[in-house]
Design a protein around this motif. Structure first.
Motif, PDB file in Angstrom:
ATOM      1  N   ILE A   1       0.855  -1.183   0.000  1.00  0.00           N
ATOM      2  CA  ILE A   1       0.000   0.000   0.000  1.00  0.00           C
ATOM      3  C   ILE A   1       0.891   1.234   0.000  1.00  0.00           C
ATOM      4  CG2 ILE A   1      -1.790   1.252   1.284  1.00  0.00           C
ATOM      5  CD1 ILE A   1      -2.346  -1.570   2.630  1.00  0.00           C
ATOM      6  N   ALA A   2       0.468   2.275  -0.701  1.00  0.00           N
ATOM      7  CA  ALA A   2       1.230   3.521  -0.759  1.00  0.00           C
ATOM      8  C   ALA A   2       0.371   4.686  -0.307  1.00  0.00           C
ATOM      9  CB  ALA A   2       1.725   3.773  -2.180  1.00  0.00           C
ATOM     10  N   SER A   3       1.041   5.811  -0.048  1.00  0.00           N
ATOM     11  CA  SER A   3       0.324   7.074   0.089  1.00  0.00           C
ATOM     12  C   SER A   3       0.759   7.993  -1.036  1.00  0.00           C
ATOM     13  CB  SER A   3       0.603   7.740   1.443  1.00  0.00           C
ATOM     14  OG  SER A   3       1.944   8.211   1.520  1.00  0.00           O
ATOM     15  N   ALA A   4      -0.144   8.900  -1.422  1.00  0.00           N
ATOM     16  CA  ALA A   4       0.136   9.845  -2.503  1.00  0.00           C
ATOM     17  C   ALA A   4      -0.539  11.171  -2.181  1.00  0.00           C
ATOM     18  CB  ALA A   4      -0.359   9.304  -3.842  1.00  0.00           C
ATOM     19  N   GLY A   5      -0.126  12.224  -2.914  1.00  0.00           N
ATOM     20  CA  GLY A   5      -0.660  13.548  -2.640  1.00  0.00           C
ATOM     21  C   GLY A   5      -1.850  13.944  -3.475  1.00  0.00           C
ATOM     22  N   SER A   6      -2.246  13.100  -4.429  1.00  0.00           N
ATOM     23  CA  SER A   6      -3.400  13.437  -5.264  1.00  0.00           C
ATOM     24  C   SER A   6      -4.022  12.153  -5.795  1.00  0.00           C
ATOM     25  CB  SER A   6      -2.981  14.324  -6.442  1.00  0.00           C
ATOM     26  OG  SER A   6      -2.189  13.599  -7.366  1.00  0.00           O
ATOM     27  N   ARG A   7      -5.275  12.242  -6.193  1.00  0.00           N
ATOM     28  CA  ARG A   7      -5.969  11.096  -6.764  1.00  0.00           C
ATOM     29  C   ARG A   7      -5.320  10.675  -8.086  1.00  0.00           C
ATOM     30  NH1 ARG A   7      -8.004   7.036  -4.952  1.00  0.00           N
ATOM     31  NH2 ARG A   7      -8.762   8.419  -3.280  1.00  0.00           N
TER      32      ARG A   7
ATOM     33  N   GLU B   1      -3.673   6.956  -8.906  1.00  0.00           N
ATOM     34  CA  GLU B   1      -4.010   6.068 -10.018  1.00  0.00           C
ATOM     35  C   GLU B   1      -2.761   5.632 -10.770  1.00  0.00           C
ATOM     36  OE1 GLU B   1      -6.853   4.696 -10.567  1.00  0.00           O
ATOM     37  OE2 GLU B   1      -7.793   5.812  -8.927  1.00  0.00           O
ATOM     38  N   ARG B   2      -1.806   6.540 -10.913  1.00  0.00           N
ATOM     39  CA  ARG B   2      -0.553   6.186 -11.583  1.00  0.00           C
ATOM     40  C   ARG B   2       0.253   5.176 -10.756  1.00  0.00           C
ATOM     41  NH1 ARG B   2       3.115  10.884 -13.433  1.00  0.00           N
ATOM     42  NH2 ARG B   2       4.181   9.062 -14.326  1.00  0.00           N
ATOM     43  N   LEU B   3       0.245   5.332  -9.447  1.00  0.00           N
ATOM     44  CA  LEU B   3       0.987   4.392  -8.604  1.00  0.00           C
ATOM     45  C   LEU B   3       0.410   2.986  -8.725  1.00  0.00           C
ATOM     46  CD1 LEU B   3       1.714   6.379  -5.303  1.00  0.00           C
ATOM     47  CD2 LEU B   3       3.146   6.093  -7.320  1.00  0.00           C
ATOM     48  N   ARG B   4      -0.898   2.897  -8.848  1.00  0.00           N
ATOM     49  CA  ARG B   4      -1.526   1.583  -9.024  1.00  0.00           C
ATOM     50  C   ARG B   4      -1.199   1.005 -10.399  1.00  0.00           C
ATOM     51  NH1 ARG B   4      -5.933   3.132  -5.343  1.00  0.00           N
ATOM     52  NH2 ARG B   4      -6.695   4.564  -6.930  1.00  0.00           N
TER      53      ARG B   4
ATOM     54  N   TYR C   1       0.971  -0.951  -7.022  1.00  0.00           N
ATOM     55  CA  TYR C   1       0.486  -0.949  -5.646  1.00  0.00           C
ATOM     56  C   TYR C   1      -0.932  -1.523  -5.596  1.00  0.00           C
ATOM     57  CZ  TYR C   1       4.335   1.905  -3.819  1.00  0.00           C
ATOM     58  OH  TYR C   1       5.565   2.355  -3.418  1.00  0.00           O
ATOM     59  N   ASP C   2      -1.220  -2.255  -4.534  1.00  0.00           N
ATOM     60  CA  ASP C   2      -2.552  -2.837  -4.368  1.00  0.00           C
ATOM     61  C   ASP C   2      -3.584  -1.792  -3.998  1.00  0.00           C
ATOM     62  OD1 ASP C   2      -1.995  -5.786  -4.667  1.00  0.00           O
ATOM     63  OD2 ASP C   2      -0.609  -5.315  -3.043  1.00  0.00           O
ATOM     64  N   ALA C   3      -3.157  -0.776  -3.248  1.00  0.00           N
ATOM     65  CA  ALA C   3      -4.064   0.292  -2.831  1.00  0.00           C
ATOM     66  C   ALA C   3      -3.226   1.526  -2.533  1.00  0.00           C
ATOM     67  CB  ALA C   3      -4.869  -0.109  -1.596  1.00  0.00           C
ATOM     68  N   VAL C   4      -3.867   2.706  -2.634  1.00  0.00           N
ATOM     69  CA  VAL C   4      -3.174   3.961  -2.368  1.00  0.00           C
ATOM     70  C   VAL C   4      -4.092   4.858  -1.553  1.00  0.00           C
ATOM     71  CG1 VAL C   4      -1.991   5.964  -3.349  1.00  0.00           C
ATOM     72  CG2 VAL C   4      -1.930   3.770  -4.567  1.00  0.00           C
ATOM     73  N   VAL C   5      -3.587   5.376  -0.442  1.00  0.00           N
ATOM     74  CA  VAL C   5      -4.325   6.356   0.345  1.00  0.00           C
ATOM     75  C   VAL C   5      -3.870   7.745  -0.090  1.00  0.00           C
ATOM     76  CG1 VAL C   5      -4.603   4.780   2.277  1.00  0.00           C
ATOM     77  CG2 VAL C   5      -2.661   6.340   2.268  1.00  0.00           C
TER      78      VAL C   5
ATOM     79  N   ILE D   1       7.011  10.941 -10.391  1.00  0.00           N
ATOM     80  CA  ILE D   1       7.051   9.598  -9.797  1.00  0.00           C
ATOM     81  C   ILE D   1       8.445   9.008 -10.047  1.00  0.00           C
ATOM     82  CG2 ILE D   1       6.215   7.232 -10.056  1.00  0.00           C
ATOM     83  CD1 ILE D   1       3.432   8.355 -10.494  1.00  0.00           C
ATOM     84  N   GLY D   2       9.031   8.504  -8.990  1.00  0.00           N
ATOM     85  CA  GLY D   2      10.348   7.903  -9.088  1.00  0.00           C
ATOM     86  C   GLY D   2      11.463   8.921  -8.926  1.00  0.00           C
TER      87      GLY D   2
END
Length: 340
Positions: free
Chosen positions: A179-185, A189-192, A197-201, A333-334
């Protein structure tokens, strides 16, 4: 003897900012290219890494951190990959050698030979991959928390240079859910889609604690912390008994607009730490000297197509100051690398 240009460009700190840096705090200047002195080599930089915590160096690192302080007029620094152009006899390096060093943010660097590490050109498929921060993530997951097959892992700032590698490595090491955290929706979506990633908060939406509870209904076993602050609190709430936390960074304070960037205070309820027997460890990969293990493993994974190196290439040193601001804002990202 290689014909050298008369001048090269570098990025200097013009003035110290109050709060976060802006373009007016930097300048790109020309300086003469001079041959190396005793114990030095002249390196033509090919790439250098742009990292968000450079803000600490600009703001003024505290005595408890390993970072140097940058004053007005100083050239910025950071990890770089370059080719040796001139090297005096007896320094152990020759023209044409590929090396890593810490004097990025300039096109040519005079580097003490002892501070250059020769790079095996065959170790990784692409020289720029040597600027990944995978060793930090790998060491933290294998030495810091000793990730176990089936673990549920939460990586804060999962799209950062270190965080993106941590998520990928956790999967390679057998994590059951990442699971990851991100600063925007949009970034979530890109992280998934791009990093798996299985899920992102997402910061700034509903409470992080509630989001994490939905993403990991059975709790988390490992927390890879790049951020601190409210994300650390949420991880404590979501932790399973015996969870292991490894603290790598504190971006919540380091990149806060209303702070100096050199502190990252957080208030934690200590009772869950005790009742759940949570192990919490501050970690630095500098404490370990077996980086070759990571390079060999990373190279094997890359060639087999089992892992990627998430990164963004930005062409030209003139674009480096703007790129630093984008990294601080979390736009990419990255790892973010300037190509010269």
């Amino acid at each position: 003897m290689t014909s050298l240009p008369a001048a090269q460009r570098e990025v200097r700190l013009l003035t110290k900012p109050t709060g976060l840096p802006a373009l007016e705090h930097f300048e790109v200047v020309e300086t003469p290219v001079v041959p190396p002195g005793e114990g030095e080599v002249l390196v033509r930089n090919l790439y250098f890494h742009v990292f968000a915590t450079l803000r600490i160096l600009i703001a003024g690192a505290t005595q408890d951190t390993p970072f140097p302080v940058l004053d007005p007029g100083d050239t910025l620094v950071g990890a770089a990959i370059g080719e040796v152009i001139e090297a005096p006899d007896g320094v152990g390096l020759r023209p044409g050698d590929l090396v890593s060093h810490w004097l990025g943010w300039r096109e040519y660097a005079l580097v003490p030979s002892a501070e250059c590490a020769r790079i095996d050109r065959t170790a990784l498929p692409d020289p720029v991959a040597h600027l990944q921060q995978g060793w930090t993530a790998y060491a933290a997951l294998t030495r810091g928390v000793e990730l176990r097959p089936g673990d549920t892992v939460f990586v804060s700032a999962g799209g950062s240079g270190i965080g993106s590698m941590a998520g990928l490595i956790a999967r390679q090491l057998g994590a059951g859910r990442v699971i990851a955290s991100a600063g925007s929706r949009e970034k979530a979506e890109r992280l998934r889609s791009e990093l798996g990633y299985d899920a992102v908060v997402v910061r700034g939406e509903e409470s992080l604690g509630d989001q994490l509870a939905k993403a990991a209904p059975d709790g988390i076993d490992v927390y890879f912390d790049n951020v601190g602050g409210e994300q650390l609190r949420a991880a404590v709430d979501a932790a399973r008994p015996g969870a292991r936390f490894v603290l790598i960074g504190a971006l919540s304070g380091q990149l806060a607009a209303d702070s100096t960037g050199t502190t990252a205070p957080v208030e934690l309820d200590s009772l869950p730490l005790i009742h759940k027997r949570i192990e919490m460890r501050g970690f630095s990969s500098d404490d370990y000297d077996d980086k070759n293990e990571w390079t060999e493993r990373f190279g094997t994974w890359l060639r087999a197509g089992e892992i990627t190196f998430p990164h963004v290439l930005v062409k030209g040193i003139e674009n480096a100051p703007r790129t630093l601001l984008e990294v601080i804002e979390g736009r990419h990202i990255g790892s973010v690398v300037v190509e010269l």
